[in-house]
Design a protein around this motif. Structure first.
Motif, mmCIF file in Angstrom:
data_model
loop_
_atom_site.group_PDB
_atom_site.id
_atom_site.type_symbol
_atom_site.label_atom_id
_atom_site.label_comp_id
_atom_site.label_asym_id
_atom_site.label_seq_id
_atom_site.Cartn_x
_atom_site.Cartn_y
_atom_site.Cartn_z
ATOM 1 N N ASP A 184 0.850 -1.193 0.000
ATOM 2 C CA ASP A 184 0.000 0.000 0.000
ATOM 3 C C ASP A 184 0.883 1.239 0.000
ATOM 4 O O ASP A 184 1.790 1.359 0.843
ATOM 5 C CB ASP A 184 -0.888 0.019 1.244
ATOM 6 N N GLY B 25 -4.546 -3.141 2.901
ATOM 7 C CA GLY B 25 -4.979 -2.872 4.265
ATOM 8 C C GLY B 25 -4.661 -3.949 5.269
ATOM 9 O O GLY B 25 -4.915 -3.783 6.459
ATOM 10 N N ARG C 253 -8.567 -6.322 9.830
ATOM 11 C CA ARG C 253 -7.674 -5.203 9.549
ATOM 12 C C ARG C 253 -7.323 -4.483 10.848
ATOM 13 O O ARG C 253 -8.129 -4.471 11.782
ATOM 14 C CB ARG C 253 -8.333 -4.198 8.600
ATOM 15 N N ARG D 101 -7.931 1.643 13.209
ATOM 16 C CA ARG D 101 -7.377 2.948 12.853
ATOM 17 C C ARG D 101 -7.774 4.020 13.860
ATOM 18 O O ARG D 101 -7.799 5.204 13.550
ATOM 19 C CB ARG D 101 -7.861 3.354 11.452
#
Length: 538
Positions: free
Chosen positions: A64, A103, A271, A274
Motif C-alpha cells: 500500500d 490494508g 484489519r 485505525r
C-alpha cells in the motif's frame, strides 16, 4: 508522572565524539544497503526489455502506498558472498519486510532476481527462515514474489540443501496455521524451488515468463533423455490450463501484482484498528540519541537518557530504583502502547538480576510487552558475587526470560556480552523482534579479556610442565585472539549472520518500536476463528 530529567550536554566534546562516531557507522550501513539496491538495479534494462519489473519495483507495487514498511535483515550475508568489504553485496538475495497489502499487515518476501538471477546468496536461507518464523509468531499472511535460479551449484553445500527444506516446511506450517500464503511466480521456480510455488494457497503466474518444473530441460535430458521446451515443461499457460498448479494467469508483472492485491482485499481478515490514540511525544529531541552511546563499550552510559527520548512524554515509572540500581526496570508507553523496559547502567549483579526477574513476572501478569535495551558487559564475577548467589539469581533471570508469556523485544544499544546477553533476551532466547544500533557489539566477552584469559591458562600450563613461555609467541597468540573476537563482535558481522532482524538508526527506534508493538498486539489478539483457512487443492 515520573518525568526523566535531561543530563545530556549536546555542546560537550564527548557528545560530539559519540555523535560523529554513530553517524559514521550509519553512513557505512546506508552505503551497504545502497550497494545492494544498485547491484539489483543494474539489471533494469534487461528486465524492462523483456517486459518485467525489477524486484524492488514489484515490492513497491504490491505494498500500500505511503503505509509503513519495516525492511528486515538488510545486511544478511555481508562478507560471506565475497571476502572483500568493498565488493560484498549484502541482503542474502532476498528482499523481506513487514508492510500492508490491501490494508492487511503482511510479511512480504521477494527474490532479488536482479542479482545472480535470484540465486540464493549466503545466509539467504537463514534470512528466509527468520522472516517465516516472524510471520508464524505474529500471525501474518505471507506474500512471496518468486523468481529464483535456485541454489548456486558452484557453491553447493549439502547442509544448505538439507536446511533449505525448512523453507518449504514453514510454508506448509503457515498455511496450516490459517495464514494465507499468496505467491506471484514472476519467473523461474525450479527444482526444489518449485515447491516454493506449490506450497502456496493462492498462485499467480505470468504468461510467457513463469517457469515452474522439478527438472528443467537440461536436467530432464540428462536424467531421462526427454526433450522439451521450458514453456511446454512448466510455463504459465500449461500450469493454469493443464496441471492446475496455477490459479491465476496474469499478462505481466503489474497485472500479477494487481491480482495479488485483489486476493488480499477479498480475504475475510481482521484489519488493524485505525482509532487515533492520544499521546505526547518525548520531551527531548530524538536526534540526541546519536550522541549518547560512546564508541568504546567500556565507558559508562546512563540508559535512562535513551529511555527519555523514546517513550511518551519522557514519562518512566521506575521500579525499585535503589535496589540493584545498575539494572533499570520500569513502565512506560510508546505511542500510547504500554511497555515494560529493562536496561543496564552497568553489569548485572545479584540484586539487579533478582529485580529483573520480579519485573518480568509482573509484566507477564499484566500482559505488558517487554523491551530489553542491551548495554551490559555481563553478570558480575568475583568471590563476593559468587557468595551472594550470582549464578542462582542470574539463572532465575534467564529462566524468567525463557518462560515469559508476553512479547519480548530486544534492541542491542551497546555491549551485549557473556551471559548478560542471555539474561537480556539475546537472539538465542527468541525475542519476538531483535534489532541493533550500528554501534552494538555482541560476544561471549571482550577480545582483550579473552586474550588475557588464554594467556593466563597458557602460562599456568607451561609452569606445570616446567617450561618457560616464549613472550613473542604469547603476544602473537593474544593478538590473534583479539583479532578473532573483534572481527566478529561488531554489528556488521553479527547482522550479516542474521543474529538480529536488522540494524536501525537510533533516531528511528521509537517509530520501529511503535510498529512492532502494534504487530505483536494484533498477532496475539488474532484468533483462528477470524482467520482464512486454506482449502486442500484438487
Amino acid at each position: 508522572m515520573s518525568i526523566l530529567d535531561n543530563t545530556i550536554s549536546p555542546g560537550s566534546a564527548a557528545y560530539h565524539a559519540n555523535r560523529d562516531g554513530m553517524l559514521s557507522l550509519i553512513d557505512r550501513m546506508r552505503a551497504l544497503e545502497e550497494r545492494t539496491r544498485a547491484a539489483s538495479a543494474a539489471a533494469k534494462d534487461r528486465f524492462h526489455k523483456r517486459g518485467q519489473l525489477l524486484p524492488r519495483e514489484r515490492v513497491a507495487l504490491v505494498l500500500d502506498p505511503g503505509a509503513p514498511f519495516i525492511e528486515l535483515s538488510t545486511l544478511a550475508g555481508y562478507m560471506f558472498d565475497v571476502p572483500d568489504a568493498n565488493k560484498s553485496v549484502p541482503g542474502g538475495g532476498v528482499i523481506a519486510g513487514i508492510g500492508f497489502v490491501s490494508g492487511i499487515r503482511c510479511m512480504v518476501s521477494a527474490n532479488d532476481a536482479g542479482i545472480d538471477a535470484g540465486a540464493l546468496q549466503p545466509y539467504g536461507i537463514d534470512k528466509t527462515l527468520r522472516v517465516q518464523e516472524l510471520a508464524l509468531e505474529n500471525k501474518l499472511p505471507y506474500v512471496q514474489l518468486v523468481e529464483s535460479a535456485g541454489a548456486n551449484l558452484l557453491r553447493y553445500r549439502v547442509e544448505d540443501f538439507v536446511r533449505g527444506g525448512n523453507i518449504f516446511r514453514n510454508l506448509a506450517r503457515l498455511s496450516a496455521a490459517g495464514l494465507p500464503v499468496v505467491t506471484v511466480t514472476h519467473g523461474s521456480s525450479t527444482a526444489g524451488g518449485a515447491y516454493q510455488t506449490g506450497l502456496s494457497d493462492y498462485i499467480i503466474m505470468v504468461r510467457g515468463r513463469t517457469r515452474a518444473f522439478l527438472a528443467g530441460p537440461p536436467l530432464l535430458k540428462a536424467a531421462t533423455g526427454e526433450i522439451a521446451t521450458e514453456e511446454e515443461l512448466g510455463g504459465a499457460e500449461m500450469h493454469t490450463q493443464v496441471s492446475g498448479l496455477g490459479d491465476y494467469l496474469a499478462e505481466d508483472d503489474r497485472d500479477a501484482l494487481r491480482i495479488a492485491r485483489e486476493i488480499m482485499a477479498a480475504l475475510e481478515w481482521q484489519r488493524p484498528d485505525r482509532v487515533a490514540v492520544q499521546f505526547k511525544p518525548p520531551r527531548y529531541d530524538q536526534d540526541e540519541l546519536l550522541g549518547i552511546m560512546p564508541m568504546d563499550h567500556k565507558r559508562p552510559v546512563d540508559m535512562k537518557q535513551v529511555i527519555a527520548r523514546i517513550v511518551d512524554d519522557s514519562d518512566f515509572t521506575e521500579m525499585a530504583p535503589n535496589y540493584g540500581p545498575a539494572t533499570v526496570c520500569g513502565h512506560a508507553r510508546i505511542e500510547g502502547q504500554a511497555i515494560g523496559i529493562i536496561t543496564n547502567n552497568g553489569p548485572l549483579d545479584p540484586a539487579g538480576a533478582n529485580k529483573a526477574t520480579h519485573f518480568i513476572q509482573a509484566c507477564c501478569q499484566t500482559r505488558t510487552p517487554l523491551l530489553y535495551l542491551n548495554n551490559t558487559t555481563g553478570y558480575m564475577v568475583g568471590k563476593s558475587y559468587e557468595e551472594a548467589g550470582m549464578i542462582k539469581h542470574g539463572s532465575k533471570m534467564i529462566q524468567a526470560v525463557t518462560s515469559a508469556t508476553v512479547p519480548q523485544i530486544t534492541i542491542y544499544c551497546g555491549a551485549s556480552f557473556g551471559a548478560g546477553n542471555y539474561g537480556m533476551c539475546g537472539r538465542g532466547f527468541h525475542p519476538r523482534f531483535c534489532f541493533s544500533w550500528p554501534n552494538a557489539k555482541t560476544a561471549v566477552m571482550g577480545g582483550e579479556q579473552a586474550a588475557e584469559t588464554m594467556a593466563i591458562v597458557t602460562e599456568a600450563a607451561a609452569a606445570r610442565r616446567g617450561k618457560p613461555v616464549e613472550k613473542e609467541k604469547l603476544e602473537a597468540m593474544k593478538a590473534q585472539i583479539i583479532g578473532v573476537f573483534d572481527g566478529q563482535m561488531d554489528v556488521f558481522s553479527t547482522s550479516a549472520r542474521v543474529l538480529d532482524d536488522g540494524v536501525i538508526d537510533p533516531r528511528d527506534t521509537r517509530a520501529v518500536l511503535s510498529e512492532v508493538l502494534a504487530i505483536c498486539r494484533e498477532g496475539d489478539g488474532r484468533t483462528p476463528q477470524r482467520m482464512q483457512f486454506s482449502v486442500a487443492r484438487p
